[in-house]
Design a protein around this motif. Structure first.
Motif, PDB file in Angstrom:
ATOM      1  N   VAL A 159       0.840  -1.199   0.000  1.00 37.60           N
ATOM      2  CA  VAL A 159       0.000   0.000   0.000  1.00 37.60           C
ATOM      3  C   VAL A 159       0.878   1.253   0.000  1.00 37.60           C
ATOM      4  O   VAL A 159       1.764   1.400   0.836  1.00 37.60           O
ATOM      5  CB  VAL A 159      -0.926   0.018   1.229  1.00 37.60           C
ATOM      6  N   LYS A 160       0.625   2.144  -0.945  1.00 39.34           N
ATOM      7  CA  LYS A 160       1.448   3.353  -1.069  1.00 39.34           C
ATOM      8  C   LYS A 160       0.648   4.639  -0.831  1.00 39.34           C
ATOM      9  O   LYS A 160       1.198   5.639  -0.419  1.00 39.34           O
ATOM     10  CB  LYS A 160       2.094   3.406  -2.467  1.00 39.34           C
ATOM     11  N   ASN A 161      -0.640   4.629  -1.131  1.00 42.72           N
ATOM     12  CA  ASN A 161      -1.418   5.861  -1.055  1.00 42.72           C
ATOM     13  C   ASN A 161      -2.601   5.680  -0.103  1.00 42.72           C
ATOM     14  O   ASN A 161      -3.706   5.351  -0.513  1.00 42.72           O
ATOM     15  CB  ASN A 161      -1.920   6.242  -2.452  1.00 42.72           C
ATOM     16  N   LEU A 162      -2.354   5.899   1.188  1.00 46.41           N
ATOM     17  CA  LEU A 162      -3.385   5.690   2.190  1.00 46.41           C
ATOM     18  C   LEU A 162      -4.456   6.780   2.137  1.00 46.41           C
ATOM     19  O   LEU A 162      -5.636   6.499   2.318  1.00 46.41           O
ATOM     20  CB  LEU A 162      -2.761   5.646   3.586  1.00 46.41           C
ATOM     21  N   GLY A 169      -7.029   6.190  -0.531  1.00 52.45           N
ATOM     22  CA  GLY A 169      -7.809   5.002  -0.197  1.00 52.45           C
ATOM     23  C   GLY A 169      -8.875   5.305   0.839  1.00 52.45           C
ATOM     24  O   GLY A 169     -10.021   4.837   0.730  1.00 52.45           O
ATOM     25  N   TYR A 218      -2.838   1.513  -6.671  1.00 52.12           N
ATOM     26  CA  TYR A 218      -3.919   2.366  -6.181  1.00 52.12           C
ATOM     27  C   TYR A 218      -5.100   1.530  -5.704  1.00 52.12           C
ATOM     28  O   TYR A 218      -5.677   1.783  -4.638  1.00 52.12           O
ATOM     29  CB  TYR A 218      -4.359   3.322  -7.288  1.00 52.12           C
ATOM     30  N   SER A 244      -4.540   0.101  -2.343  1.00 51.28           N
ATOM     31  CA  SER A 244      -4.793   1.040  -1.245  1.00 51.28           C
ATOM     32  C   SER A 244      -6.284   1.104  -0.922  1.00 51.28           C
ATOM     33  O   SER A 244      -6.668   1.258   0.244  1.00 51.28           O
ATOM     34  CB  SER A 244      -4.264   2.434  -1.602  1.00 51.28           C
ATOM     35  N   CYS A 284      -7.357   0.118   2.841  1.00 54.99           N
ATOM     36  CA  CYS A 284      -7.950   1.187   3.669  1.00 54.99           C
ATOM     37  C   CYS A 284      -9.413   0.897   3.998  1.00 54.99           C
ATOM     38  O   CYS A 284      -9.859   1.132   5.126  1.00 54.99           O
ATOM     39  CB  CYS A 284      -7.822   2.537   2.969  1.00 54.99           C
TER      40      CYS A 284
END
Length: 291
Positions: free
Chosen positions: A204-207, A210, A267, A270, A274
């Motif tokens: 996961v890179k973009n919390l 998300g 993406y 995420s 999330c």
């Protein structure tokens, strides 16, 4: 009330945590094999075991399937709105918006919240979502023939048999009923463990994005399900379960389809991660309202 809600969520958290911990400790878990086992054997057996002897009339069963299909179509239309708001390609957001985790997470929650009587409705919603996901989802992720995919899905045949039994008020022979019931027993635990394994494997890179997507999707899904279910005059239990199931976090399979189609899988990961974490907060609140 807190004790009842915790009793519902505890098995879900325990099963997913087991799978998550298993992978984090570096132990092997054959995800491909388990997934095939669950979807080709476990899920059809679960459908037969749950629907064939369920106290649910054919009308309620059909209306629940129709309501689920209409919610999915409506959420598909809302995906274009979310895509504009979040400035993303609609093809990336379509599947995560439409397909919640009605299997790995939804079924255990429904089972422990509503018992065996409500479980049949949970199965009905899950089956409808799966039919959409593995036909339309396969078509969008590749150039495969969705009808061919449908024909190769054992769950479809389990649904047809279950519907025939419901319409004719017929029961399975005792030997077959016992066999199906025994085989179906491994399905829900494996779904939960695989959910934990999948979450542990996702990078996961973009919390922030998300969480933002989840905060938009969850109330939209719940309100859409409630509106359509009320319009179709679903029984109270079916309506509550439809709202609950459609409010589940983004299904892990959306990440797998995104990887296959190469449509921003990081993406989509995420969104899965999330929304699943947020579900530990909002599901108890939703259950307190619906139970």
């Amino acid at each position: 009330m807190f004790a009842e809600l915790f009793a519902v969520m505890a098995p879900v958290i325990a099963g997913a945590t087991l799978g998550f911990t298993w992978i984090r400790r570096g132990l092997d878990y054959p995800v491909a094999f388990v997934t095939k086992l669950v979807f080709n054997i476990g899920t059809p057996a679960l459908v037969l075991a749950s629907l064939s002897g369920a106290d649910i009339d054919a009308s309620s069963f059909g209306r629940t399937m129709l309501a689920t299909a209409l919610v999915l179509i409506s959420m598909g239309a809302l995906a274009f709105v979310l895509a504009k708001l979040l400035r993303r390609d609609w093809r990336v957001l379509l599947a995560p918006t439409m397909y919640p985790n009605t299997g790995n997470m939804g079924l255990p929650v429904v089972l422990y919240a509503f018992g065996e009587s409500g479980f049949a409705f949970g199965i009905t919603v899950m089956v409808t979502v799966s039919l959409f996901q593995f036909t339309l989802g396969t078509m969008l992720a590749s150039r495969g023939n969705p009808l061919k995919s449908l024909v190769k899905t054992p769950t479809v045949y389990a649904i047809v048999i279950s519907m025939a039994l419901l319409l004719t008020d017929t029961e399975l022979p005792l030997w077959l009923d016992n066999s199906v019931d025994l085989i179906s027993g491994f399905t829900v635990p494996l779904m939960l463990i695989t959910l934990g394994v999948s979450l542990a494997s996702i990078q996961v890179k973009n919390l922030r994005s998300g969480i933002g997507f989840s905060l938009l999707r969850i109330p939209l899904a719940a309100l859409t399900a409630w509106g359509i279910g009320t319009w179709l005059a679903l029984p109270p239990a079916a309506l509550a379960i439809l709202v609950l199931q459609m409010s589940m976090p983004v299904a892990v399979f959306n990440y797998l389809f995104a990887q296959k189609a190469q449509r921003e899988p990081a993406y989509v990961a995420s969104l899965v991660f999330c929304s699943t974490l947020l579900s530990l907060i909002y599901l108890p609140i939703l259950l307190a309202i619906l139970m």
